[in-house]
Write a protein that holds these residues in place. Structure first.
Motif, PDB file in Angstrom:
ATOM      1  N   UNK A  37       0.816  -1.215   0.000  1.00 35.43           N
ATOM      2  CA  UNK A  37       0.000   0.000   0.000  1.00 35.43           C
ATOM      3  C   UNK A  37       0.851   1.268   0.000  1.00 35.43           C
ATOM      4  N   UNK A  38       2.181   1.112  -0.007  1.00 35.10           N
ATOM      5  CA  UNK A  38       3.068   2.267  -0.047  1.00 35.10           C
ATOM      6  C   UNK A  38       3.412   2.859   1.301  1.00 35.10           C
ATOM      7  N   UNK A  39       3.111   2.144   2.369  1.00 38.24           N
ATOM      8  CA  UNK A  39       3.459   2.624   3.715  1.00 38.24           C
ATOM      9  C   UNK A  39       4.919   2.262   3.970  1.00 38.24           C
ATOM     10  N   UNK A  40       5.706   3.243   4.352  1.00 34.41           N
ATOM     11  CA  UNK A  40       7.131   3.040   4.608  1.00 34.41           C
ATOM     12  C   UNK A  40       7.311   2.275   5.918  1.00 34.41           C
ATOM     13  N   UNK A  41       7.859   1.058   5.825  1.00 32.23           N
ATOM     14  CA  UNK A  41       8.080   0.232   7.005  1.00 32.23           C
ATOM     15  C   UNK A  41       9.547  -0.163   7.084  1.00 32.23           C
ATOM     16  N   UNK A  42       9.990  -0.471   8.279  1.00 34.59           N
ATOM     17  CA  UNK A  42      11.344  -0.977   8.483  1.00 34.59           C
ATOM     18  C   UNK A  42      11.269  -2.480   8.641  1.00 34.59           C
ATOM     19  N   UNK A  43      12.233  -3.175   8.054  1.00 36.07           N
ATOM     20  CA  UNK A  43      12.303  -4.621   8.240  1.00 36.07           C
ATOM     21  C   UNK A  43      13.690  -5.100   7.849  1.00 36.07           C
ATOM     22  N   UNK A  44      14.008  -6.303   8.261  1.00 37.74           N
ATOM     23  CA  UNK A  44      15.300  -6.886   7.911  1.00 37.74           C
ATOM     24  C   UNK A  44      15.146  -8.369   7.620  1.00 37.74           C
ATOM     25  N   UNK A  45      14.829  -9.152   8.637  1.00 43.04           N
ATOM     26  CA  UNK A  45      14.828 -10.608   8.482  1.00 43.04           C
ATOM     27  C   UNK A  45      13.540 -11.166   7.883  1.00 43.04           C
ATOM     28  N   UNK A  46      12.417 -10.525   8.145  1.00 39.92           N
ATOM     29  CA  UNK A  46      11.081 -10.999   7.751  1.00 39.92           C
ATOM     30  C   UNK A  46      10.757 -12.387   8.307  1.00 39.92           C
ATOM     31  N   UNK A  47      11.429 -12.766   9.389  1.00 35.70           N
ATOM     32  CA  UNK A  47      11.205 -14.063  10.032  1.00 35.70           C
ATOM     33  C   UNK A  47      10.845 -13.939  11.510  1.00 35.70           C
ATOM     34  N   UNK A  48      10.786 -12.706  12.022  1.00 38.48           N
ATOM     35  CA  UNK A  48      10.434 -12.520  13.426  1.00 38.48           C
ATOM     36  C   UNK A  48      11.559 -12.777  14.402  1.00 38.48           C
ATOM     37  N   UNK A  49      12.818 -12.600  13.949  1.00 40.24           N
ATOM     38  CA  UNK A  49      13.945 -12.867  14.850  1.00 40.24           C
ATOM     39  C   UNK A  49      14.867 -11.677  15.087  1.00 40.24           C
ATOM     40  N   UNK A  50      14.695 -10.572  14.334  1.00 39.72           N
ATOM     41  CA  UNK A  50      15.656  -9.471  14.483  1.00 39.72           C
ATOM     42  C   UNK A  50      15.111  -8.266  15.237  1.00 39.72           C
ATOM     43  N   UNK A  51      13.817  -8.016  15.169  1.00 34.86           N
ATOM     44  CA  UNK A  51      13.227  -6.879  15.874  1.00 34.86           C
ATOM     45  C   UNK A  51      13.198  -5.588  15.088  1.00 34.86           C
ATOM     46  N   UNK A  52      13.693  -5.579  13.862  1.00 36.47           N
ATOM     47  CA  UNK A  52      13.751  -4.345  13.070  1.00 36.47           C
ATOM     48  C   UNK A  52      12.364  -3.777  12.769  1.00 36.47           C
TER      49      UNK A  52
END
Length: 117
Positions: free
Chosen positions: A58-73
């Motif tokens: 939807x174009x909402x700017x999000x932060x992420x890194x692992x996409x596995x639920x282990x990093x907390x980003x």
């Protein structure tokens, strides 16, 4: 190690994960609505989708890194609603508070969840 240390006081065991444990399918997942409060955008997360992907699409700017639920980003503040925590970052106490959610893997227990994003 986690199983053997399960009787230890909370916080006594420190873990560092390099990959997520195998995901356990959850029967009965249903679509739910997410309101990204700061951006004013509402999305529907499908039964087999993630909050992160729905917001990104939807174009909402999000932060992420692992996409596995282990990093907390992707940790995001919950304004309203109850998270269904499926991450491996938050402690049981933090999960019970419902204050934050890892939007890459967690879902909502309520039909609608409002996030500070």
């Amino acid at each position: 190690v986690e199983e053997r240390a399960s009787s230890w006081p909370q916080g006594a065991l420190h873990l560092e994960r390099f990959s997520a444990p195998p995901a356990v399918p959850v029967a009965g997942d249903v679509p739910f609505e997410v309101l990204a409060k700061r951006s004013g955008i509402t999305v529907t997360v499908p039964a087999d989708g993630s909050i992160l992907k729905a917001l990104d699409d939807a174009g909402v700017n999000t932060l992420s890194s692992c996409s596995e639920g282990i990093c907390g980003a992707c940790e995001t503040l919950v304004v309203e609603g109850k998270p269904d925590h499926r991450d491996h970052v938050l402690t049981e106490e933090e999960k019970e508070s419902g204050e934050y959610i890892m939007i890459c893997v967690s879902r909502a227990c309520t039909k609608r969840i409002v996030l500070d994003i």
